[in-house]
Design a protein around this motif. Structure first.
Motif, PDB file in Angstrom:
ATOM      1  N   GLN A 617       0.825  -1.211   0.000  1.00 21.35           N
ATOM      2  CA  GLN A 617       0.000   0.000   0.000  1.00 21.35           C
ATOM      3  C   GLN A 617       0.859   1.260   0.000  1.00 21.35           C
ATOM      4  O   GLN A 617       0.559   2.224  -0.725  1.00 21.35           O
ATOM      5  N   LEU A 618       1.922   1.267   0.786  1.00 17.83           N
ATOM      6  CA  LEU A 618       2.769   2.462   0.808  1.00 17.83           C
ATOM      7  C   LEU A 618       3.495   2.665  -0.515  1.00 17.83           C
ATOM      8  O   LEU A 618       3.633   3.796  -0.993  1.00 17.83           O
ATOM      9  N   LEU A 619       3.963   1.558  -1.133  1.00 15.22           N
ATOM     10  CA  LEU A 619       4.645   1.709  -2.417  1.00 15.22           C
ATOM     11  C   LEU A 619       3.671   2.178  -3.491  1.00 15.22           C
ATOM     12  O   LEU A 619       4.030   3.015  -4.340  1.00 15.22           O
ATOM     13  N   GLU A 620       2.450   1.683  -3.458  1.00 11.56           N
ATOM     14  CA  GLU A 620       1.469   2.116  -4.462  1.00 11.56           C
ATOM     15  C   GLU A 620       1.134   3.592  -4.294  1.00 11.56           C
ATOM     16  O   GLU A 620       1.019   4.329  -5.268  1.00 11.56           O
ATOM     17  N   PHE A 633       7.288   5.090   3.818  1.00  9.41           N
ATOM     18  CA  PHE A 633       7.936   3.953   3.157  1.00  9.41           C
ATOM     19  C   PHE A 633       9.406   3.878   3.573  1.00  9.41           C
ATOM     20  O   PHE A 633       9.906   2.804   3.939  1.00  9.41           O
ATOM     21  N   GLU A 634      10.107   5.010   3.530  1.00  6.45           N
ATOM     22  CA  GLU A 634      11.531   5.018   3.863  1.00  6.45           C
ATOM     23  C   GLU A 634      11.753   4.687   5.336  1.00  6.45           C
ATOM     24  O   GLU A 634      12.740   4.053   5.699  1.00  6.45           O
ATOM     25  N   SER A 639      12.430  -2.497   8.191  1.00 10.58           N
ATOM     26  CA  SER A 639      11.750  -3.416   9.113  1.00 10.58           C
ATOM     27  C   SER A 639      11.039  -4.539   8.371  1.00 10.58           C
ATOM     28  O   SER A 639      10.599  -5.508   8.987  1.00 10.58           O
ATOM     29  N   TRP A 640      10.922  -4.409   7.053  1.00 11.58           N
ATOM     30  CA  TRP A 640      10.238  -5.440   6.264  1.00 11.58           C
ATOM     31  C   TRP A 640      11.169  -6.560   5.833  1.00 11.58           C
ATOM     32  O   TRP A 640      10.712  -7.549   5.253  1.00 11.58           O
ATOM     33  N   VAL A 641      12.455  -6.416   6.050  1.00  9.18           N
ATOM     34  CA  VAL A 641      13.402  -7.432   5.583  1.00  9.18           C
ATOM     35  C   VAL A 641      13.041  -8.782   6.197  1.00  9.18           C
ATOM     36  O   VAL A 641      12.921  -8.913   7.417  1.00  9.18           O
ATOM     37  N   GLY A 642      12.861  -9.776   5.339  1.00  3.06           N
ATOM     38  CA  GLY A 642      12.509 -11.116   5.790  1.00  3.06           C
ATOM     39  C   GLY A 642      11.028 -11.327   6.010  1.00  3.06           C
ATOM     40  O   GLY A 642      10.604 -12.445   6.325  1.00  3.06           O
ATOM     41  N   ARG A 666      11.877   6.130  -7.752  1.00  5.37           N
ATOM     42  CA  ARG A 666      12.923   5.228  -8.241  1.00  5.37           C
ATOM     43  C   ARG A 666      13.880   4.842  -7.108  1.00  5.37           C
ATOM     44  O   ARG A 666      14.390   3.723  -7.086  1.00  5.37           O
ATOM     45  N   TYR A 667      14.144   5.759  -6.174  1.00  2.00           N
ATOM     46  CA  TYR A 667      14.934   5.396  -4.996  1.00  2.00           C
ATOM     47  C   TYR A 667      14.181   4.357  -4.164  1.00  2.00           C
ATOM     48  O   TYR A 667      14.787   3.428  -3.617  1.00  2.00           O
ATOM     49  N   ALA A 668      12.864   4.524  -4.059  1.00  2.00           N
ATOM     50  CA  ALA A 668      12.063   3.532  -3.340  1.00  2.00           C
ATOM     51  C   ALA A 668      12.135   2.173  -4.030  1.00  2.00           C
ATOM     52  O   ALA A 668      12.089   1.123  -3.374  1.00  2.00           O
TER      53      ALA A 668
END
Length: 857
Positions: A617-620, A633-634, A639-642, A666-668
């Protein structure tokens, strides 16, 4: 060698007369006695008599015309006994005609012949059944639809020929030889652009015909295969239409074309397809691959310097990096200190649905056999096959598999409706994990099914998972399992086939030594030293009988899923090569910057979601230029790793963010890629990747790619930058250099553009140069102003008379994408434009916000 037979011609003439004479007599009789019959009866009878007469006339034409052709063919073969590539007229003229060339004629002949019977019969029977309200009318109507379908097929074939013309493949050399390159051009008419380019596939196929009569079956086994995508800008023009360039490398020890035994042939086939509005373009060409004296001398010289390969082996690399498939069915997660691969139920829906319907029909037949007065033998035999079908249906529809790797062991669980077995293997006892397939039934477009098989060091073979529709997915899963288990990565695909090695001209059919064929990513094993015994033949027929029902299900699944599979292969290829959809907007519109931001309530709701949904949702929202969503998002991404994986929705978002018109997005994109692969944004991760690139050859390409992302996000730039440049310039593997160049597009500094330009002009690999040019012009994290400063270098390149045509074409494309200027492909025209508008364009780009770039959305 072709041997024309007068006896066969006489037999066909006799057989044709057996149809023609009675058919003409019947036609005459029906017409002469038409007054004694109803009009519909006369029409139906005359149509059937005409159909029989047409069959007889067809046999006569085959007998006379076929004998003449065979006689002429025999003369050609006798004149060139050592050059089989000159035996075909099209090959001798350095071209390969499309195998679809005669599709239109065949389709119309079949359509006319069938409708000659169907239409009159339907006209005569349907009114009678309608008057009696007989429900069998629906059966006749359904049967009549076959004629409509045949008409549609024939009409489509005509439209296809009118749209694409008589396509052919122009051969740049005759023949092509193992160890050389297969090059040429496909000529066709093409009235619209293929947005995704043209997908090409070259395959070495073993085509076998087994059985006879009604049990005759054709199977095709892929011995070697390679694919590529020709971008739309690489398609050339000529006075007639378009020309699609083809360039493949043939393995040095590849099998060669062999037509000596019609029941066991080796074919080289080139398949081309493109999705375009209206009728899609598809074509197949058979290519001549033979060993010539010069090629043999060259291969002999090469082999004298190295150890000779195993008998019949292809010498391509065992473990080239395998990219994750575009639409993977397997679900990967962390379980009990290890990694679990979960294969859900109903993972091949088209095949499962067809098998379900076929099993229901077969079960109905068995039910009526048991209720009828048929001999006991029939319901028992049919009932036995029904049990097998029901088990296969449950396995395909409801079967699940789990493979867990970790803590020094591999655990495999297979279940149907929760019932199944769990097997545990110590990693030290595992010999290999391989992908397995078998020969597909039918034509060249057949899609094989794949399985994951474990081989222990004591010779046991255990199937860990099956019903995998994608060859790339099977190979990728194997590479992941073997990496986790610490085994030597080998992503060849074994082919289960009892027929021994393929025949080759001048060689015996059966090899006296056991060996293996390795073809890039395919492997065929055999241990057959003599023709099969009588017992093995009986067993083969028994197995064939057991698989008859499955064969029908296979065929239905294969044709219904081909288009989906081809789209997935194309999407995955675009993902692997870093290609992009043409941009629909040059600069983000001003109102995007002022798009509605996420509210406090929305932020609280999103942050309470599980990690996967939170990330998506945040990326969208970030792709929609929501600044607060970008900030959140940043804050959350590490914290989303794994905890997140590449779902279909995430894959779509990743692609959209890669070509956003907003550099912040694009950085995201770099952040989400690092997270999906399990890398934190810190110097420890940078050192681990540098060490991994140095020590792990198979992961090196991925490591340098992620290093570029880390450096672009400000992590250890001074440490990573020289390492990345060294791999981009000096690594002997073109694939590693290519992914180093892809990593450089994330650096975002002007010096990286200069280094990319050096790779663009000096690297020996076309793939590396092409990707460097794309990253200079449109891809990656550079501002428009930074790219604009590269225009003089491109102008010097197109002005230089020593620049090749391909480089010049790429340079013009880069100039258009950097400047948005629509200037003809002429050096002086571009110089004039830059002199008159260059400073104006620089000023325009200086006024833009730093994050506004050319992109899709």
């Amino acid at each position: 060698m072709t041997k024309p037979s007068k006896g066969a011609a006489a037999f066909f003439i006799f057989f044709g007369l057996m149809f023609l004479v009675p058919g003409l007599l019947s036609l005459f009789t029906f017409l002469a006695n038409s007054r004694n019959h109803s009009t519909s009866g006369t029409i139906a009878g005359a149509a059937i008599a005409l159909f029989i007469s047409a069959i007889g006339a067809g046999f006569l034409l085959v007998a006379v015309g076929g004998y003449r052709r065979m006689k002429a063919q025999a003369a050609v073969e006798e004149a060139n006994p050592a050059s089989p590539w000159l035996w075909r007229t099209d090959w001798a003229s350095r071209r390969a005609e499309s195998q679809r060339k005669n599709t239109e004629i065949t389709a119309w002949v079949v359509c006319v012949f069938c409708n000659l019977v169907m239409i009159p019969v339907a006209v005569s029977i349907i009114p009678q059944l309608a008057r009696r309200s007989d429900p069998r009318i629906f059966l006749v109507l359904g049967f009549s639809l076959i004629g409509v379908i045949l008409f549609v097929v024939a009409l489509r074939a005509t439209l296809r020929r009118q749209r694409f013309g008589n396509t052919f493949f122009e051969l740049y050399s005759l023949p092509f030889s193992p160890g050389g390159r297969l090059t040429g051009r496909i000529h066709l008419k093409l009235d619209s652009n293929a947005a995704h380019g043209v997908d090409l596939r070259i395959s070495c196929i073993r085509k076998m015909v087994t059985g006879s009569g009604d049990s005759r079956s054709t199977s095709q086994t892929t011995l070697w295969q390679a694919e590529q995508n020709v971008r739309v800008d690489a398609i050339e023009m000529d006075s007639v239409g378009r020309m699609i360039p083809v360039d493949f490398a043939i393995p040095p020890d590849a099998y060669v074309t062999d037509h000596d035994n019609p029941s066991d042939q080796v074919l080289w086939l080139l398949h081309a397809q493109a999705d375009i509005p209206g009728i899609n373009y598809t074509d197949d060409f058979e290519i001549p691959v033979f060993k010539t004296s010069s090629a043999s001398e060259r291969l002999s010289a090469d082999s004298s310097e190295t150890l000779a390969p195993a008998a019949g082996s292809f010498s391509d690399a065992d473990a080239a990096p395998i990219a994750a498939p575009a639409n993977s069915k397997v679900i990967i997660s962390s379980q009990d200190g290890g990694t679990q691969f979960y294969f859900p139920a109903f993972r091949t829906p088209s095949r499962a649905l067809f098998l379900l319907i076929f099993t229901a029909i077969w079960t109905g037949v068995v039910y009526f056999l048991f209720r009828s007065s048929a001999p006991w033998f029939f319901p028992v035999v049919f009932g036995f096959f029904d049990v097998l079908l029901i088990f296969a249906m449950f396995h395909v529809v409801l079967g699940t598999s789990r493979i867990r790797v970790g803590n020094g062991e591999l655990v495999s669980t297979s279940r149907i409706l929760g019932i199944g077995l769990t097997k545990c293997f110590s990693v030290s006892d595992i010999g290999a994990v391989v992908a397995v397939t078998s020969g597909q039934q039918g034509g060249t477009q057949g899609q094989s099914m794949y399985a994951i098989r474990l081989r222990t060091k004591n010779g046991r073979r255990i199937t860990l998972a099956d019903e995998i529709a994608s060859r790339q997915e099977a190979r990728w899963i194997v590479s992941q399992i073997e990496t986790l288990a610490g085994l030597k990565i080998d992503t060849h695909v074994e082919v289960d086939a009892p027929y021994g090695p393929p025949p080759q001209p001048g060689q015996p059919l059966f090899n006296s030594q056991s060996g293996s064929l390795r073809a890039g990513s395919l492997q065929v094993g055999w241990q057959q030293s003599r023709p099969p015994s009588r017992t093995s033949t009986v067993i083969s027929f028994a197995v064939f009988a057991l698989m008859v029902a499955g064969m029908f299900a296979w065929q239905g699944w294969r044709f219904s899923t081909f288009k989906t599979a081809a789209s997935a292969a194309r999407a995955n290829k675009a993902r692997t090569n870093g290609q992009r959809v043409p941009a629909t907007a040059n600069v983000v519109a001003p109102h995007h910057a002022a798009a509605a931001t996420i509210t406090d309530a929305d932020a609280e709701r999103v942050l309470a979601l599980p990690a996967q949904e939170q990330a998506e949702q945040l990326l969208e929202r970030a792709i929609g230029h929501d600044q607060r969503a970008l900030d959140l998002f940043e804050q959350q991404v590490e914290s989303w790793v794994g905890h997140i994986r590449l779902t279909d929705h995430m894959r779509q978002l990743e692609r959209r963010s890669q070509f956003s018109s907003d550099l912040r997005v694009r950085y995201a994109n770099a952040d989400i890629n690092l997270t999906l692969d399990g890398w934190q944004k810190n110097e420890q991760a940078a050192e681990m990747l540098i060490d991994r690139a140095r020590t792990d050859l198979h992961y090196r390409a991925a490591a340098v790619y992620f290093l570029g992302m880390l450096a672009g996000r400000g992590v250890a730039y001074d440490r990573i930058h020289p390492v990345l440049i060294d791999y981009a310039k000096n690594d002997p593997d073109a694939s590693v250099r290519q992914w180093a160049v892809e990593g450089m597009r994330y650096l975002g500094k002007s010096e990286a553009l200069d280094e990319l330009f050096e790779s663009f002009t000096q690297d020996p690999s076309n793939n590396v140069r092409e990707r460097a040019g794309c990253n200079l012009s449109d891809c990656g994290n550079f501002t428009r102003l930074q790219r604009m400063r590269m225009v003089p270098k491109f102008l010097d390149l197109v002005t230089d008379s020593s620049t090749c045509a391909q480089m010049r074409a790429w340079s013009y494309m880069a100039l258009r994408e950097i400047t948005d200027a629509n200037v003809p492909a002429d050096p002086q025209a571009w110089k004039n434009w830059y002199r008159n508008h260059g400073s104006e364009k620089m000023a325009e780009f200086e006024q833009l916000d730093w994050w506004q770039v050319r992109g899709d959305e």
